[in-house]
Write a protein that holds these residues in place. Structure first.
Motif, PDB file in Angstrom:
ATOM      1  N   ASP A 102       6.793   4.406 -12.684  1.00  0.00           N
ATOM      2  CA  ASP A 102       7.922   5.279 -12.965  1.00  0.00           C
ATOM      3  C   ASP A 102       8.133   6.243 -11.797  1.00  0.00           C
ATOM      4  O   ASP A 102       7.484   6.120 -10.748  1.00  0.00           O
ATOM      5  N   GLU A 103       9.037   7.195 -11.962  1.00  0.00           N
ATOM      6  CA  GLU A 103       9.369   8.112 -10.870  1.00  0.00           C
ATOM      7  C   GLU A 103       8.185   8.970 -10.434  1.00  0.00           C
ATOM      8  O   GLU A 103       8.124   9.409  -9.288  1.00  0.00           O
ATOM      9  N   SER A 104       7.246   9.188 -11.341  1.00  0.00           N
ATOM     10  CA  SER A 104       6.064   9.990 -11.004  1.00  0.00           C
ATOM     11  C   SER A 104       4.958   9.158 -10.377  1.00  0.00           C
ATOM     12  O   SER A 104       3.930   9.689  -9.966  1.00  0.00           O
ATOM     13  N   GLY A 105       5.157   7.846 -10.309  1.00  0.00           N
ATOM     14  CA  GLY A 105       4.144   6.955  -9.750  1.00  0.00           C
ATOM     15  C   GLY A 105       3.187   6.394 -10.779  1.00  0.00           C
ATOM     16  O   GLY A 105       2.278   5.637 -10.430  1.00  0.00           O
ATOM     17  N   LYS A 106       3.388   6.710 -12.045  1.00  0.00           N
ATOM     18  CA  LYS A 106       2.513   6.209 -13.103  1.00  0.00           C
ATOM     19  C   LYS A 106       2.816   4.740 -13.374  1.00  0.00           C
ATOM     20  O   LYS A 106       3.974   4.338 -13.513  1.00  0.00           O
ATOM     21  N   VAL A 107       1.772   3.923 -13.446  1.00  0.00           N
ATOM     22  CA  VAL A 107       1.942   2.492 -13.672  1.00  0.00           C
ATOM     23  C   VAL A 107       2.341   2.231 -15.119  1.00  0.00           C
ATOM     24  O   VAL A 107       1.747   2.763 -16.054  1.00  0.00           O
ATOM     25  N   GLN A 108       3.353   1.408 -15.291  1.00  0.00           N
ATOM     26  CA  GLN A 108       3.804   0.989 -16.604  1.00  0.00           C
ATOM     27  C   GLN A 108       3.627  -0.511 -16.724  1.00  0.00           C
ATOM     28  O   GLN A 108       4.107  -1.275 -15.878  1.00  0.00           O
TER      29      GLN A 108
END
Length: 288
Positions: A102-108
């Motif tokens: 996502d935009e924060s760099g968190k893997v989805q």
């Protein structure tokens, strides 16, 4: 054994310059679904990438934000920076994104329902004959199993990595590789020995090069990597080659040819360490 393995590997490495050398019309090109993290157009020529879908974001943005899918694509279809280079217009890669950031760099990461959906779409919407799933889950799923069965009915060949947890979790089965109609792929090193990390169980059907493999990063730079994910990509390329040369082959026939032509390396015939043996592109394409 080492000389024989090197010869097999060389055949794989010239795959893009021989098997895929002819020009095909758009309606006749072989489509390979890459159900993964997307494909970077900075690394793989856009002309080799067909329209796909991002199931995480629910849109058509299939640019790779992680890099795994691009590395897989670099092996299947090549790039100017990968070892397998100069792939031309008779293969199209269809990026179906089930993992991104996502935009924060968190893997989805998508669940098994999303993967099952992507398999069905690869066939019904995108017309893929080959589906590469260099992913896996240890949880068996009814929806995933039914999607795999549907692919078999539609003569789409599914190739999936068997996993890299042999050292710590040797008994782990990864799906969809563990389903009987999926070609589960393990890894061998440059000497033709099964990689220490490669799962050894009933999910295994074939082994292919998976240690210190050159491919391409999402930024378009050369990437040296290892894993059964990348071994699976070699088998997906071989499956596409078979269908390219003989489009009437069924999924079952493609599996049979790949297994029967493999180079046996451990116990005679099938074993859970190396499956039917090492992928042998020359033998499967030159079968009588």
């Amino acid at each position: 054994m080492r000389k024989r393995f090197i010869c097999i590997l060389l055949m794989l490495l010239i795959f893009s310059q021989s098997v895929f050398a002819s020009e095909l019309s758009a309606e006749n090109c072989i489509k390979v679904a890459v159900i993964d993290t997307g494909i970077s157009t900075r690394a793989i020529d856009a002309e080799h990438i067909a329209e796909g879908y991002n199931y995480i974001s629910d849109n058509n943005d299939t640019e790779d934000k992680i890099g795994h899918g691009t590395a897989i694509a670099g092996i299947i279809a090549g790039s100017s920076y990968a070892v397998l280079s100069e792939m031309v217009n008779d293969v199209k890669l269809v990026p179906l994104v089930i993992q991104t950031t996502d935009e924060s760099g968190k893997v989805q990461i998508g669940d098994t329902e999303m993967i099952a959906h992507a398999i069905r779409d690869a066939i019904d919407i995108y017309g893929c004959r080959v589906i590469n799933l260099s992913i896996g889950t240890t949880k068996e799923s009814k929806l995933l199993r039914e999607a795999v069965e549907y692919a078999e009915e539609k003569n789409a060949v599914i190739i999936s990595s068997v996993g890299n947890k042999n050292v710590k979790n040797p008994d782990s089965l990864y799906y969809p590789a563990a389903y009987p109609t999926v070609i589960g792929v393990g890894s061998v090193n440059k000497n033709g020995r099964v990689s220490s990390f490669s799962q050894r169980n009933k999910s295994l059907m074939l082994v292919a090069p998976g240690e210190r493999i050159w491919t391409v990063s999402k930024s378009g730079k050369a990437l040296l990597t290892s894993g059964t994910s990348f071994a699976a990509a070699f088998v997906s390329a071989a499956a596409a080659a078979l269908i390219h040369t003989c489009p009437e082959l069924t999924a079952a026939e493609v599996r049979s040819i790949l297994c029967e032509s493999a180079t046996d390396i451990l116990e005679p015939g099938y074993d859970m360490g190396s499956g039917w043996g090492i992928l042998n592109l020359e033998a499967c394409l030159n079968r009588e």
